[in-house]
Design an enzyme around this catalytic site. Structure first.
Site, PDB file in Angstrom:
ATOM      1  N   ASP A  67       1.235  -1.195   0.006  1.00  0.00           N
ATOM      2  CA  ASP A  67      -0.053   0.052   0.488  1.00  0.00           C
ATOM      3  C   ASP A  67       0.951   0.896   0.237  1.00  0.00           C
ATOM      4  O   ASP A  67       1.474   1.735   0.447  1.00  0.00           O
ATOM      5  CB  ASP A  67      -0.773   0.109   1.210  1.00  0.00           C
ATOM      6  N   ASN A  98       0.102   4.953  -0.670  1.00  0.00           N
ATOM      7  CA  ASN A  98      -0.676   5.666   0.137  1.00  0.00           C
ATOM      8  C   ASN A  98      -1.245   5.707   1.344  1.00  0.00           C
ATOM      9  O   ASN A  98      -2.133   6.779   1.948  1.00  0.00           O
ATOM     10  CB  ASN A  98      -1.577   6.845  -0.700  1.00  0.00           C
ATOM     11  N   ASP A 144      -3.494   4.209   2.980  1.00  0.00           N
ATOM     12  CA  ASP A 144      -5.548   3.509   2.822  1.00  0.00           C
ATOM     13  C   ASP A 144      -5.118   2.122   3.605  1.00  0.00           C
ATOM     14  O   ASP A 144      -6.416   2.309   3.567  1.00  0.00           O
ATOM     15  CB  ASP A 144      -6.785   4.399   1.739  1.00  0.00           C
ATOM     16  N   ASP A 167      -2.268  -1.341  -3.488  1.00  0.00           N
ATOM     17  CA  ASP A 167      -2.166  -0.623  -4.884  1.00  0.00           C
ATOM     18  C   ASP A 167      -0.996  -0.832  -5.702  1.00  0.00           C
ATOM     19  O   ASP A 167       0.201  -0.847  -5.887  1.00  0.00           O
ATOM     20  CB  ASP A 167      -2.361   1.166  -4.660  1.00  0.00           C
ATOM     21  N   ASP A 210      -5.909 -10.963 -15.557  1.00  0.00           N
ATOM     22  CA  ASP A 210      -6.592 -11.865 -15.618  1.00  0.00           C
ATOM     23  C   ASP A 210      -8.608 -11.211 -16.116  1.00  0.00           C
ATOM     24  O   ASP A 210      -8.425  -9.800 -16.412  1.00  0.00           O
ATOM     25  CB  ASP A 210      -7.120 -11.227 -13.597  1.00  0.00           C
ATOM     26  N   ASP A 232     -10.576 -15.937 -16.155  1.00  0.00           N
ATOM     27  CA  ASP A 232     -11.784 -16.404 -15.216  1.00  0.00           C
ATOM     28  C   ASP A 232     -12.721 -17.125 -15.117  1.00  0.00           C
ATOM     29  O   ASP A 232     -13.493 -16.831 -16.306  1.00  0.00           O
ATOM     30  CB  ASP A 232     -11.342 -14.866 -14.752  1.00  0.00           C
ATOM     31  N   GLU A 282      -8.593 -20.525 -16.696  1.00  0.00           N
ATOM     32  CA  GLU A 282      -9.398 -20.945 -15.149  1.00  0.00           C
ATOM     33  C   GLU A 282     -10.287 -22.312 -15.710  1.00  0.00           C
ATOM     34  O   GLU A 282     -11.505 -22.254 -15.943  1.00  0.00           O
ATOM     35  CB  GLU A 282      -9.292 -20.928 -14.132  1.00  0.00           C
ATOM     36  N   HIS A 300      -5.047 -17.127  -5.259  1.00  0.00           N
ATOM     37  CA  HIS A 300      -5.205 -16.685  -3.971  1.00  0.00           C
ATOM     38  C   HIS A 300      -6.851 -17.062  -3.525  1.00  0.00           C
ATOM     39  O   HIS A 300      -7.149 -16.270  -3.163  1.00  0.00           O
ATOM     40  CB  HIS A 300      -5.331 -14.970  -4.923  1.00  0.00           C
ATOM     41  N   ASP A 301      -6.955 -18.591  -4.208  1.00  0.00           N
ATOM     42  CA  ASP A 301      -8.294 -19.056  -3.752  1.00  0.00           C
ATOM     43  C   ASP A 301      -8.452 -19.860  -3.094  1.00  0.00           C
ATOM     44  O   ASP A 301      -8.652 -21.009  -2.251  1.00  0.00           O
ATOM     45  CB  ASP A 301      -9.144 -19.797  -5.436  1.00  0.00           C
TER      46      ASP A 301
HETATM   47  C1  GLC Z   1     -12.109 -17.253  -9.957  1.00  0.00           C
HETATM   48  C2  GLC Z   1     -11.028 -16.813  -9.545  1.00  0.00           C
HETATM   49  C3  GLC Z   1     -12.362 -16.427  -7.926  1.00  0.00           C
HETATM   50  C4  GLC Z   1     -13.333 -15.533  -8.057  1.00  0.00           C
HETATM   51  C5  GLC Z   1     -14.189 -16.428  -8.594  1.00  0.00           C
HETATM   52  C6  GLC Z   1     -15.426 -15.191 -10.090  1.00  0.00           C
HETATM   53  O1  GLC Z   1     -12.613 -19.163  -9.405  1.00  0.00           O
HETATM   54  O2  GLC Z   1      -9.994 -16.811  -9.425  1.00  0.00           O
HETATM   55  O3  GLC Z   1     -11.158 -15.105  -6.712  1.00  0.00           O
HETATM   56  O4  GLC Z   1     -14.177 -15.374  -6.628  1.00  0.00           O
HETATM   57  O5  GLC Z   1     -13.960 -17.638 -10.577  1.00  0.00           O
HETATM   58  O6  GLC Z   1     -14.668 -14.038 -10.778  1.00  0.00           O
HETATM   59 CA    CA Z   2      -3.570   2.262  -1.384  1.00  0.00          CA
END
Ligand code: GLC
Ligand code: CA
Length: 575
Positions: free
Chosen positions: A50, A52, A54, A58, A127, A229, A283, A349-350
């Site tokens: 981050d 700035n 907040d 970013d 993405d 995605d 994906e 991230h999932d």
């Molecule tokens: C994909 C993404 C996930 C998101 C989902 C809906 O699985 O990786 O993070 O919540 O799609 O877009």
């Molecule tokens: Ca920020």
């Protein structure tokens, strides 16, 4: 069993070079590609840095860390969505595909980021979230405004006078109902994810044209690839058949790869992908190996790379079978020997944190097991993907209070469990282990307040172990998890055999260790990995006495296949 757990596992389930003779140099192989040789580093912008104050990561924050990213040796960055979004699903609900989320900065910041990456020889993969948009996208606002709107068919609507639509399972909805009634036009719209993520109608050629134009917009800016995605779900059977009772426990079987998906991908390839030197990764590669091939084999002219989820799904709260793990990776490799190309990853991230799920996050073994997993990911055939923070061995946060969770899907599921009087203890236990918020806590840069992520109030709690696990501390330690990661990446870049070489599993039935060779053009490497916290022997039958150790996570690597806890060694074998 917690439904979200099932849902995300099911989401996981949707997805999922030939051996060259000595005479053929790999440089002559027609299918050599930069994206096959890349090491991809995934950045979750909200949690990276981050700039700035907040509390939200970013683009300027990422820019300030470009030299760090470069120092890792990675050659491509995959950025989670940075487009304008009301953030119902942290950017996976896009309200404007041609603008930057205000939390993250401006288009000028983006241009600077892209320039900075390219100046360092790093590619940028974006993405692309086009199975659905945000309900705050102008298309949806128009679409819902009247039945005769020119945008009506950008989404899937079911008019109420037809009765209730055939049930469809939603992954993120509080009631798991994918049809949402909208009183304005007395109709239901479809949302496989949350109510704020209406599904786009890919049958509409106008919508498809819009998406290709968006892809061209970013490609013309000079980006280097797209991660599609949830795209396996994009095509729908719009005759809306009634699915058999209980279909929702295996909904991906019904949702994935519906009619015309390949037509859309071929069209996307023709209109956009074939015109730029971009990588493309799906994906959601369907339900079978054949489905995956049909999306990515070069002669199909659709996408470039499969991203199969079968392996990430193996880890369970009470451990996992190493035999199963080996089987899954070996099978995918064998099926892709002749054609197609794979991603190799164990976290994103999932998913919860790599070391907490597949390694051992206790202090005695955290670093060793992280290094072992790094060795694995970077020595398999396919393009390795590494999720930010895993290079430090960052661990699950394992929040025990629902108030600390931010993931809407988890919060909706929590409410759902209350509504159905579910087993809340079990829900929380599964959530602690598998919730994706585990990997979304702020990146741990140093030992200062908030791990150096932000001077403000972070949007999600920082893992309290930032005092011991952080990049600054690891920079100065030559034996750190971070410095091992750099070495392992260098090893991959220096050895094309690790990218394209033939993979052979050894000592297949060993329940504790994973052993394999990689071979190309007369070069043969052996990888030995111990997945246990105790000594275990890998019986390869190979003579290691003259083998050269290329990398090892212990000072003294095993010379006889007897591996110390979580030991990882890569040898070069002499012929
Ligand atoms: C994909 C993404 C996930 C998101 C989902 C809906 O699985 O990786 O993070 O919540 O799609 O877009
Ligand atoms: Ca920020």
């Amino acid at each position: 069993m917690n439904k979200l757990f099932i849902a995300l596992s099911c989401l996981a389930a949707i997805a999922g070079l030939s051996c060259q003779s000595k005479k053929t140099a790999v440089a002559e192989q027609p299918d050599r590609k930069w994206w096959k040789e890349a090491v991809v580093y995934q950045i979750y912008p909200r949690s990276f840095k981050d700039a700035n104050g907040d509390g939200i990561g970013d683009l300027k924050g990422i820019i300030s860390k470009l030299d760090y990213i470069k120092s890792l040796g990675v050659t491509a960055v995959w950025l989670n969505p940075i487009y304008s979004s009301p953030n119902d699903d942290n950017g996976y609900d896009v309200s404007d595909y041609r603008n930057i989320m205000s939390d993250f900065g401006t288009m000028a910041d983006f241009d600077e980021l892209l320039k900075g990456l390219h100046a360092r020889g790093i590619k940028l993969v974006m993405d692309l979230v086009v199975n659905h948009s945000s309900d705050e996208h102008d298309w949806f606002k128009q679409s819902r405004s009247s039945r005769t709107s020119p945008y009506r068919d950008y989404y899937h609507w079911w008019n109420a006078e037809r009765g209730t639509p055939p049930p469809r399972y939603s992954l993120f909805d509080v009631n798991h109902d994918a049809w949402r009634y909208d009183s304005l036009t007395k109709a239901y719209y479809l949302h496989y994810f949350s109510r704020k993520q209406p599904d786009l109608n890919w049958e509409n050629p106008k919508l498809r044209k819009e998406v290709y134009a968006i892809m061209k917009f970013w490609s013309d800016k000079g980006i280097d690839g797209f991660r599609l995605d949830a795209f396996g779900f994009a095509a729908k059977d719009t005759t809306w058949p009634v699915y058999p009772k209980g279909y929702e426990s295996n909904f991906s079987k019904y949702y994935a790869l519906q009619p015309h998906l390949h037509d859309y991908l071929k069209e996307m390839n023709q209109e956009v992908l074939s015109k730029y030197d971009v990588m493309s990764v799906a994906e959601g590669t369907g339900n079978t190996y054949e489905d995956a091939h049909n999306m990515v084999d070069a002669d199909r002219h659709e996408l470039g790379m499969a991203y199969p989820f079968e392996a990430v799904d193996i880890a369970k709260p009470d451990g996992y079978s190493v035999l199963h793990f080996k089987q899954v990776f070996s099978k995918w490799d064998s099926v892709f020997v002749e054609k197609g190309w794979l991603s190799v990853f164990l976290a994103n991230h999932d998913q919860a944190r790599l070391v907490s799920r597949f390694g051992n996050d206790k202090p005695a073994f955290r670093s060793l097991s992280s290094k072992m997993l790094t060795t694995f990911i970077l020595t398999m055939r396919g393009t390795p993907y590494y999720y930010n923070g895993d290079e430090l061995g960052m661990t699950n946060a394992g929040f025990t209070d629902i108030k600390d969770y931010r993931d809407k899907a988890t919060l909706n599921e929590y409410q759902h469990q209350i509504n159905i009087k579910g087993d809340m203890k079990l829900f929380m236990k599964n959530t602690e282990f598998s919730c994706r918020d585990n990997s979304r806590t702020p990146f741990q840069w140093d030992g200062t307040t908030n791990g150096g992520f932000s001077t403000g109030n972070p949007w999600i709690k920082v893992n309290p172990n930032y005092n011991t696990i952080n990049a600054a501390a690891q920079e100065s330690d030559p034996n750190s998890t971070l410095n091992y990661f750099r070495k392992a990446i260098k090893l991959r870049h220096d050895n094309l055999v690790l990218v394209y070489g033939k993979y052979t599993l050894l000592d297949k039935d060993n329940p504790d260790t994973y052993a394999y060779t990689r071979e190309l053009d007369g070069k043969k490497l052996l990888v030995l990995l111990n997945f246990r916290d105790h000594i275990a022997a890998a019986k390869t039958g190979l003579d290691l006495s003259k083998a050269k150790v290329l990398i090892s996570n212990y000072d003294q690597a095993s010379a006889d296949g007897k591996l110390k806890p979580y030991e990882a060694v890569v040898y070069e074998l002499q012929n």
